[in-house]
Design a protein around this motif. Structure first.
Motif, PDB file in Angstrom:
ATOM      1  N   CYS A 123      66.729  44.675  24.645  1.00 32.90           N
ATOM      2  CA  CYS A 123      66.056  43.383  24.563  1.00 32.90           C
ATOM      3  C   CYS A 123      66.535  42.403  25.623  1.00 32.90           C
ATOM      4  O   CYS A 123      66.082  41.249  25.634  1.00 32.90           O
ATOM      5  CB  CYS A 123      66.270  42.767  23.176  1.00 32.90           C
ATOM      6  N   ASP A 124      67.452  42.808  26.500  1.00 35.84           N
ATOM      7  CA  ASP A 124      67.962  41.898  27.526  1.00 35.84           C
ATOM      8  C   ASP A 124      66.814  41.369  28.381  1.00 35.84           C
ATOM      9  O   ASP A 124      66.010  42.138  28.916  1.00 35.84           O
ATOM     10  CB  ASP A 124      68.968  42.609  28.438  1.00 35.84           C
ATOM     11  N   GLY A 125      66.737  40.049  28.486  1.00 36.54           N
ATOM     12  CA  GLY A 125      65.698  39.439  29.301  1.00 36.54           C
ATOM     13  C   GLY A 125      64.339  39.366  28.652  1.00 36.54           C
ATOM     14  O   GLY A 125      63.376  38.911  29.275  1.00 36.54           O
ATOM     15  N   ALA A 126      64.231  39.796  27.413  1.00 36.90           N
ATOM     16  CA  ALA A 126      62.937  39.775  26.736  1.00 36.90           C
ATOM     17  C   ALA A 126      62.474  38.335  26.515  1.00 36.90           C
ATOM     18  O   ALA A 126      63.255  37.469  26.142  1.00 36.90           O
ATOM     19  CB  ALA A 126      63.025  40.503  25.397  1.00 36.90           C
ATOM     20  N   THR A 127      61.199  38.071  26.754  1.00 41.89           N
ATOM     21  CA  THR A 127      60.639  36.732  26.546  1.00 41.89           C
ATOM     22  C   THR A 127      59.752  36.683  25.313  1.00 41.89           C
ATOM     23  O   THR A 127      59.245  35.625  24.962  1.00 41.89           O
ATOM     24  CB  THR A 127      59.829  36.290  27.776  1.00 41.89           C
ATOM     25  N   THR A 128      59.558  37.830  24.684  1.00 35.72           N
ATOM     26  CA  THR A 128      58.799  37.890  23.437  1.00 35.72           C
ATOM     27  C   THR A 128      59.689  38.527  22.372  1.00 35.72           C
ATOM     28  O   THR A 128      60.811  38.955  22.656  1.00 35.72           O
ATOM     29  CB  THR A 128      57.510  38.711  23.606  1.00 35.72           C
ATOM     30  N   ALA A 129      59.194  38.577  21.147  1.00 36.55           N
ATOM     31  CA  ALA A 129      59.978  39.151  20.056  1.00 36.55           C
ATOM     32  C   ALA A 129      60.368  40.586  20.370  1.00 36.55           C
ATOM     33  O   ALA A 129      59.609  41.335  20.985  1.00 36.55           O
ATOM     34  CB  ALA A 129      59.184  39.090  18.762  1.00 36.55           C
ATOM     35  N   CYS A 130      61.578  40.963  19.942  1.00 36.84           N
ATOM     36  CA  CYS A 130      62.091  42.305  20.196  1.00 36.84           C
ATOM     37  C   CYS A 130      62.724  42.820  18.900  1.00 36.84           C
ATOM     38  O   CYS A 130      63.839  42.429  18.544  1.00 36.84           O
ATOM     39  CB  CYS A 130      63.110  42.263  21.335  1.00 36.84           C
ATOM     40  N   TYR A 131      62.012  43.697  18.209  1.00 37.61           N
ATOM     41  CA  TYR A 131      62.501  44.249  16.948  1.00 37.61           C
ATOM     42  C   TYR A 131      61.711  45.514  16.636  1.00 37.61           C
ATOM     43  O   TYR A 131      60.521  45.552  16.932  1.00 37.61           O
ATOM     44  CB  TYR A 131      62.328  43.240  15.798  1.00 37.61           C
ATOM     45  N   PRO A 132      62.359  46.543  16.087  1.00 41.74           N
ATOM     46  CA  PRO A 132      63.754  46.666  15.649  1.00 41.74           C
ATOM     47  C   PRO A 132      64.706  46.697  16.839  1.00 41.74           C
ATOM     48  O   PRO A 132      64.339  47.098  17.934  1.00 41.74           O
ATOM     49  CB  PRO A 132      63.785  47.995  14.897  1.00 41.74           C
ATOM     50  N   PRO A 211      55.773  15.459  16.475  1.00 41.78           N
ATOM     51  CA  PRO A 211      56.561  16.321  15.575  1.00 41.78           C
ATOM     52  C   PRO A 211      55.800  17.623  15.287  1.00 41.78           C
ATOM     53  O   PRO A 211      54.592  17.606  15.012  1.00 41.78           O
ATOM     54  CB  PRO A 211      56.706  15.462  14.310  1.00 41.78           C
ATOM     55  N   VAL A 212      56.521  18.735  15.352  1.00 40.51           N
ATOM     56  CA  VAL A 212      55.917  20.056  15.134  1.00 40.51           C
ATOM     57  C   VAL A 212      56.686  20.770  14.033  1.00 40.51           C
ATOM     58  O   VAL A 212      57.919  20.787  14.032  1.00 40.51           O
ATOM     59  CB  VAL A 212      55.944  20.907  16.422  1.00 40.51           C
ATOM     60  N   SER A 213      55.964  21.362  13.111  1.00 43.55           N
ATOM     61  CA  SER A 213      56.569  22.186  12.061  1.00 43.55           C
ATOM     62  C   SER A 213      55.878  23.539  12.041  1.00 43.55           C
ATOM     63  O   SER A 213      54.643  23.605  12.106  1.00 43.55           O
ATOM     64  CB  SER A 213      56.428  21.528  10.682  1.00 43.55           C
ATOM     65  N   TYR A 214      56.656  24.609  11.972  1.00 40.47           N
ATOM     66  CA  TYR A 214      56.122  25.937  11.710  1.00 40.47           C
ATOM     67  C   TYR A 214      56.276  26.181  10.213  1.00 40.47           C
ATOM     68  O   TYR A 214      57.395  26.201   9.691  1.00 40.47           O
ATOM     69  CB  TYR A 214      56.885  27.001  12.496  1.00 40.47           C
ATOM     70  N   LEU A 215      55.157  26.347   9.541  1.00 39.38           N
ATOM     71  CA  LEU A 215      55.158  26.519   8.094  1.00 39.38           C
ATOM     72  C   LEU A 215      54.918  27.979   7.754  1.00 39.38           C
ATOM     73  O   LEU A 215      54.164  28.678   8.442  1.00 39.38           O
ATOM     74  CB  LEU A 215      54.072  25.645   7.465  1.00 39.38           C
ATOM     75  N   GLY A 216      55.550  28.444   6.679  1.00 39.23           N
ATOM     76  CA  GLY A 216      55.429  29.853   6.328  1.00 39.23           C
ATOM     77  C   GLY A 216      55.227  30.076   4.846  1.00 39.23           C
ATOM     78  O   GLY A 216      55.550  29.232   4.015  1.00 39.23           O
ATOM     79  N   ARG A 217      54.681  31.247   4.546  1.00 36.45           N
ATOM     80  CA  ARG A 217      54.585  31.741   3.170  1.00 36.45           C
ATOM     81  C   ARG A 217      54.888  33.231   3.208  1.00 36.45           C
ATOM     82  O   ARG A 217      54.338  33.971   4.015  1.00 36.45           O
ATOM     83  CB  ARG A 217      53.186  31.521   2.568  1.00 36.45           C
ATOM     84  N   MET A 218      55.775  33.656   2.320  1.00 36.19           N
ATOM     85  CA  MET A 218      56.183  35.053   2.282  1.00 36.19           C
ATOM     86  C   MET A 218      55.383  35.825   1.247  1.00 36.19           C
ATOM     87  O   MET A 218      55.056  35.289   0.188  1.00 36.19           O
ATOM     88  CB  MET A 218      57.677  35.142   1.976  1.00 36.19           C
ATOM     89  N   LYS A 219      55.072  37.065   1.579  1.00 33.43           N
ATOM     90  CA  LYS A 219      54.366  37.942   0.652  1.00 33.43           C
ATOM     91  C   LYS A 219      55.343  38.899  -0.019  1.00 33.43           C
ATOM     92  O   LYS A 219      56.327  39.336   0.584  1.00 33.43           O
ATOM     93  CB  LYS A 219      53.293  38.755   1.386  1.00 33.43           C
ATOM     94  N   GLN A 254      54.774  33.895  16.229  1.00 27.56           N
ATOM     95  CA  GLN A 254      53.894  34.557  15.266  1.00 27.56           C
ATOM     96  C   GLN A 254      54.357  35.969  14.953  1.00 27.56           C
ATOM     97  O   GLN A 254      53.889  36.581  13.986  1.00 27.56           O
ATOM     98  CB  GLN A 254      52.461  34.576  15.799  1.00 27.56           C
ATOM     99  N   ALA A 255      55.317  36.491  15.728  1.00 27.48           N
ATOM    100  CA  ALA A 255      55.864  37.821  15.457  1.00 27.48           C
ATOM    101  C   ALA A 255      56.530  37.895  14.098  1.00 27.48           C
ATOM    102  O   ALA A 255      56.760  39.000  13.581  1.00 27.48           O
ATOM    103  CB  ALA A 255      56.861  38.210  16.552  1.00 27.48           C
ATOM    104  N   ILE A 256      56.833  36.750  13.480  1.00 27.65           N
ATOM    105  CA  ILE A 256      57.466  36.757  12.157  1.00 27.65           C
ATOM    106  C   ILE A 256      56.566  37.426  11.125  1.00 27.65           C
ATOM    107  O   ILE A 256      57.033  37.846  10.059  1.00 27.65           O
ATOM    108  CB  ILE A 256      57.821  35.315  11.724  1.00 27.65           C
ATOM    109  N   ARG A 257      55.295  37.574  11.452  1.00 27.81           N
ATOM    110  CA  ARG A 257      54.355  38.222  10.520  1.00 27.81           C
ATOM    111  C   ARG A 257      54.728  39.666  10.239  1.00 27.81           C
ATOM    112  O   ARG A 257      54.330  40.211   9.208  1.00 27.81           O
ATOM    113  CB  ARG A 257      52.933  38.128  11.077  1.00 27.81           C
TER     114      ARG A 257
END
Length: 273
Positions: A123-132, A211-219, A254-257
Motif C-alpha cells: 500500500c506504499d504510496g497508495a492514494t485510494t483505499a488499500c485493503y486487505p 462544515p462537512v460530516s461523513y454520516l454512516g449506518r452499519m448493516k 466511500q470504500a468504507i462500504r
C-alpha cells in the motif's frame, strides 16, 4: 514516556486462519467493527446521567459524534494515518472507554492484520483505499503538554495508529506522542488526520467556511440496519475553494462500504457569505 496500550492477540481474541481469502478478511473485519459498535453502545448505556451530560457537553453534542468505529475503519482502509480518540467534555472517562471498547477491538483486528500478510498488497504510496493489508494497530495516550490553535490541550487524549504503515507510525510519534513537541499546527493535524480542508486564516476565508460530516449506518450480517439514524463517522471544515478536493476525498472514503457501512455526506453551506 507516553502511556501505550499495545493491542496484541490474546487467548480470548478471534482465531484467524493463516492464508484466508480477501473476502474472508473483509468479512471478518466487518464482523469486528460491528462488535466495536455494540461495545460502544453498551459502554454509553453504562454511563450515569451526570457522566452523559459531561460527554455530550450538556447536550450540545449528540452521542453519534462520540462514536469511533468509523475513524478506525478509515485507518484500516489506509486512508487516515491516525485517529484521535477523545471525549473533549470529560477525558476522565476515556480510560474506561478504551478498556471496554477499543482495546478488545484492536486485539481482534490485529489477529486479522497478521493473517492478512498472505492476501495483502503493497500500500506504499497508495492514494485510494488499500485493503486487505497487513497491519498492527496501537492505541497510545498523549502524555505531553500538546496544544493546537483550536484545542488548548490534547493531553490525555488517545490515538490509534498503525505500526506497519510507516507514514502512520512516524507522523503520530513525531507530532502527537513526542513529549518535547508542545504545539501542532492545524495544517499538520489535517495532514495526519487526512482532512481535505484548512481552517480560515482571514476574514474573507471565515465567510467561506463549509462544515462537512461523513454520516454512516452499519448493516448487520443479515443486511438489516443496526441503527435507525445516520451517525457521524468523521467531520471537518473546508473552505469554499476547497470543495473540489473535498469531492475527491469523499469518493476515496466511500470504500468504507466494503465493511457494510453505508456513507453519505452532509455539507452546510449556510455560512458562505
Amino acid at each position: 514516556m507516553h502511556a501505550n496500550t499495545r493491542a496484541a492477540t490474546s487467548s480470548n481474541s478471534h482465531t484467524v486462519p493463516a492464508g484466508m481469502s480477501k473476502d474472508d478478511a473483509i468479512r471478518r473485519t466487518s464482523r469486528i467493527l460491528r462488535q466495536l459498535y455494540h461495545r460502544e453502545q453498551q459502554w454509553f448505556e453504562s454511563r450515569t446521567p451526570e457522566q452523559m451530560q459531561l460527554l455530550t457537553q450538556q447536550g450540545q453534542l449528540s452521542l453519534s459524534e462520540q462514536l469511533h468505529y468509523g475513524e478506525l475503519a478509515f485507518v484500516l482502509l489506509h486512508l487516515k494515518p491516525c485517529a484521535i480518540i477523545d471525549f473533549a467534555g470529560d477525558r476522565s472517562q476515556l480510560n474506561s472507554y478504551i478498556a471496554a471498547a477499543i482495546n478488545p477491538t484492536l486485539r481482534d483486528l490485529n489477529a486479522v492484520g497478521a493473517a492478512n500478510a498472505g492476501v495483502s498488497r503493497n500500500c506504499d504510496g497508495a492514494t485510494t483505499a488499500c485493503y486487505p493489508r497487513s497491519f498492527r494497530l496501537v492505541c497510545a495516550q498523549i502524555s505531553g503538554q500538546l496544544a493546537s490553535p483550536e484545542v488548548s490541550s490534547w493531553t490525555g487524549a488517545f490515538v490509534v495508529y498503525d505500526e506497519e504503515w510507516r507514514e502512520s507510525a512516524e507522523w503520530t510519534r513525531t507530532n502527537l506522542l513526542n513529549p518535547s513537541n508542545t504545539l501542532i499546527t492545524e495544517d499538520e493535524l489535517a495532514r495526519g488526520l487526512d482532512y481535505p480542508g484548512s481552517i480560515p486564516k482571514s476574514l474573507d476565508e471565515m465567510r467561506s467556511i463549509v462544515p462537512v460530516s461523513y454520516l454512516g449506518r452499519m448493516k448487520s450480517e443479515s443486511g438489516e440496519w443496526m441503527s435507525d439514524r445516520w451517525e457521524c463517522l468523521t467531520s471537518f471544515i473546508v473552505l469554499q475553494k476547497e470543495l473540489p478536493q473535498t469531492a475527491i476525498h469523499r469518493i476515496r472514503y466511500q470504500a468504507i462500504r466494503m465493511f457494510d457501512i453505508e456513507i453519505q455526506v452532509n455539507m452546510d453551506t449556510s455560512m458562505i457569505d
